[in-house]
Design an enzyme around this catalytic site. Structure first.
Site, PDB file in Angstrom:
ATOM      1  N   CYS A 143      26.643 -15.644   3.870  1.00 16.78           N
ATOM      2  CA  CYS A 143      27.719 -15.697   4.834  1.00 16.78           C
ATOM      3  C   CYS A 143      27.941 -17.147   5.274  1.00 16.78           C
ATOM      4  O   CYS A 143      28.871 -17.811   4.502  1.00 16.78           O
ATOM      5  CB  CYS A 143      27.323 -15.117   6.185  1.00 16.78           C
ATOM      6  SG  CYS A 143      28.548 -14.314   7.565  1.00 16.78           S
ATOM      7  N   HIS A 166      24.999  -9.737   4.165  1.00 16.73           N
ATOM      8  CA  HIS A 166      23.578 -10.167   4.615  1.00 16.73           C
ATOM      9  C   HIS A 166      22.601  -9.302   3.690  1.00 16.73           C
ATOM     10  O   HIS A 166      22.237  -8.367   4.198  1.00 16.73           O
ATOM     11  CB  HIS A 166      23.357 -10.211   6.007  1.00 16.73           C
ATOM     12  CG  HIS A 166      24.055 -11.081   6.767  1.00 16.73           C
ATOM     13  ND1 HIS A 166      23.575 -12.161   7.381  1.00 16.73           N
ATOM     14  CD2 HIS A 166      25.476 -11.361   7.142  1.00 16.73           C
ATOM     15  CE1 HIS A 166      24.452 -13.074   8.131  1.00 16.73           C
ATOM     16  NE2 HIS A 166      25.521 -12.297   8.044  1.00 16.73           N
ATOM     17  N   GLU A 225      19.469  -9.569   3.896  1.00 16.31           N
ATOM     18  CA  GLU A 225      18.364  -9.111   4.918  1.00 16.31           C
ATOM     19  C   GLU A 225      18.314  -8.119   5.924  1.00 16.31           C
ATOM     20  O   GLU A 225      17.627  -7.883   6.684  1.00 16.31           O
ATOM     21  CB  GLU A 225      17.854 -10.588   5.648  1.00 16.31           C
ATOM     22  CG  GLU A 225      18.704 -11.064   6.842  1.00 16.31           C
ATOM     23  CD  GLU A 225      20.251 -11.531   6.512  1.00 16.31           C
ATOM     24  OE1 GLU A 225      20.742 -12.277   7.355  1.00 16.31           O
ATOM     25  OE2 GLU A 225      20.646 -11.640   5.477  1.00 16.31           O
TER      26      GLU A 225
END
Length: 218
Positions: A99, A191, A193
């Site tokens: 990002c 993302h 994660e």
């Protein structure tokens, strides 16, 4: 002997109004994922005088530029991440940008970032088209579903001349993933994660830990 690769990870800056101080911070999602992928996270502070010495002493194997903050919002972070990129290039260490991390890489190589008013990229999952032939074969699919938490976008004509797109959001033709044409550098707008698929996480793991994978995708 441990098989864990030492991963240097950049940190976002957060102002704590109660204590009138700035803090370096990282989502708990990151260490959970990195442990699962066999990485040992090394947190890189934004206020070091000598980042090169810190990275040398830490014996970093790879770098992850994390998300959060807009470029220009916190000059100390902008400066530290540019020093991290300098160090990684000089020492041939692979970099993965997420990002904002992808955006700072495009900025570093003289590309541009634009803010959009569209809600297509805010807290929504969507498909991206994979335009890299090796990655298409590796994933056994020309599209993958990714999450999206950003209002800053990179249009194809704003992408650095040194970077090549590998993932495109077809609705607005924005670049969601790129690799450097020569260096071991990859960026993604999603993302890994945050509740992402195993495929998205595997791209991260393979790029940072598998030299053959990097050579094939570049």
């Amino acid at each position: 002997m441990s098989n864990l690769k030492k991963l240097g990870i950049s940190l976002r800056v957060v102002k704590n109004e109660k204590y009138d101080e700035k803090r370096d911070m990282l989502s708990h999602d990151w260490p959970i994922l990195l442990e699962k992928l066999d990485f040992l996270p090394i947190y890189i502070p934004n206020t070091l005088d000598n980042i090169e010495n810190f990275l040398d002493e830490s014996n970093i194997n790879c770098i992850l530029l994390s998300g959060g903050d807009n470029i220009g919002e916190y000059p100390e972070r902008d400066n530290s991440e540019k020093q991290i990129i300098d160090y990684a290039i000089k020492n041939e260490i692979p970099i993965f940008g997420v990002c904002r991390g992808m955006q700072i890489l495009n900025d570093y190589f003289h590309g541009k970032i634009e803010k959009t008013n569209s809600l297509n990229h805010v807290r929504k999952n969507h498909d991206v088209k994979i335009v890299n032939e090796f990655l298409k074969k590796y994933l056994k699919n020309e599209r993958i579903n990714v999450n999206s938490f950003h209002q800053n976008i990179i249009k194809n004509n704003d992408l650095s001349d040194e970077l090549k797109p590998f993932a495109i959001f077809e609705d607005d033709q924005t670049v969601e993933g790129f690799v450097h044409e020569k260096l071991p550098i990859m960026g993604v707008m999603w993302h890994p994660e945050r509740n992402s698929s195993k495929k998205n996480q595997d791209i991260l793991k393979q790029f940072l830990s598998n030299e053959e994978f990097r050579k094939n995708i570049i």
